[in-house]
Structure formats: C-alpha cells, structure tokens
Design an enzyme around this catalytic site. Structure first.
Site, PDB file in Angstrom:
ATOM      1  N   CYS A 127      20.355  19.870  39.140  1.00  0.00           N
ATOM      2  CA  CYS A 127      21.056  19.563  40.390  1.00  0.00           C
ATOM      3  C   CYS A 127      20.071  19.370  41.532  1.00  0.00           C
ATOM      4  O   CYS A 127      20.443  18.907  42.601  1.00  0.00           O
ATOM      5  CB  CYS A 127      22.050  20.663  40.726  1.00  0.00           C
ATOM      6  N   CYS A 176      24.461  28.277  39.725  1.00  0.00           N
ATOM      7  CA  CYS A 176      24.019  28.526  41.101  1.00  0.00           C
ATOM      8  C   CYS A 176      23.726  30.017  41.287  1.00  0.00           C
ATOM      9  O   CYS A 176      22.753  30.391  41.947  1.00  0.00           O
ATOM     10  CB  CYS A 176      25.071  28.074  42.104  1.00  0.00           C
TER      11      CYS A 176
HETATM   12 FE1  FES Z   1      22.914  23.564  41.480  1.00  0.00          FE
HETATM   13 FE2  FES Z   1      24.636  24.808  42.932  1.00  0.00          FE
HETATM   14  S1  FES Z   1      24.876  22.841  42.086  1.00  0.00           S
HETATM   15  S2  FES Z   1      22.622  25.408  42.525  1.00  0.00           S
END
Ligand code: FES
Length: 148
Positions: free
Chosen positions: A33, A103
């Site tokens: 991400c 996360c």
């Molecule tokens: Fe990767 Fe939240 S989407 S840390």
C-alpha cells in the site's frame, strides 16, 4: 465500516509528532500500500516508556493504529511494550475491517523497530525482541507476494 474509536483516533490522533534525541526510533513500511510509519520512544532509566510519538504517512487505519499503539505503550516497561500486539491495538480500537488488519501490523512492527533501535543503542537485551524488517523491499518479499 469503522468503529467510533477508529474514527476518533483518525480524526484526533494522539501523540503525533517526533521526539528529539529519542531513545529509539523505528520506521516501517508496507510495500503493497506504500504506507510508512515511524515511531519515536522516550525511555527512562528504569526502561519505562515515558513518551511515544508517531508520524504516519498512510491510510486512516494506519493513523488510528499508530495513535492507539502509542497510547497503549506509554507508561509501560519496554518488556511490556513489546507484548502490545497488533491484536491488542485492534481490540482497543473496537476492531478493524479485514482489509485493514495489515495497518495494525504496521503499528506493531514500528514499535518493535523502535525498541530494537533503543536496545541496540544501549546495548541491552529485551527478551523476545526480534530484528525489525527494516526496508520496504524486504517487507515485500514475505508479504502477499502472490497477489501482486
Ligand atoms: Fe496500508 Fe493502511 S492501507 S497501512
């Protein structure tokens, strides 16, 4: 989708910022991400976390989990802080949607990395502490590779 607590910590994150001359600093990232989290620790002579701050370049859940992780470790010994898992952070937030679990893992890893930095600087051993995954490429190797 998000609990009130998550929204609260996202909208009003606690302990944002940095600590000058921190006892330990840990930076981790998730290659997938692209989010990055850095945690600063101020640890006193009794190995108690006096203060913790964070800077997160990431999604709302990453901000909420960093905020909660710093709240959970302040006042704890380094040994106790090490046991604050991503699960504990998620529970304290009242849960996270499955796609956002990673996360909270980032928060656990950032605390771990900061503790590692502290232990290394002070030449001490914290039982159960593992070397941090310290760069985004390494993370990429063992996380969700097949999905790319
Ligand atoms: Fe990767 Fe939240 S989407 S840390």
């Amino acid at each position: 989708m998000y609990t009130e607590k998550v929204m609260d910590h996202f909208m009003h994150p606690r302990n944002v910022g940095e600590i000058e001359n921190a006892s330990g600093v840990g930076t981790v990232g998730n290659a997938k991400c692209g989010d990055i989290m850095r945690i600063y620790l101020d640890i006193d002579e009794n190995q108690v976390v006096r203060d913790a701050k964070f800077k997160t370049f990431g999604c709302g859940a990453a901000i909420a989990t960093s905020s909660m992780a710093t709240e959970l470790i302040i006042g704890k010994t380094v040994q106790e802080a090490l046991t604050v898992s991503n699960k504990a952070v998620m529970e304290a937030l009242g849960g996270l949607p499955p796609v956002k679990v990673h996360c909270s893992l980032l928060a656990e890893q950032a605390v771990n990395a900061a503790l590692w930095d502290y232990a290394k600087k002070n030449n001490i051993t914290i039982e159960g502490l593992k070397p941090p995954v310290d760069d985004v490429d390494e993370l990429h190797d063992h996380e969700d590779e097949d999905e790319e």
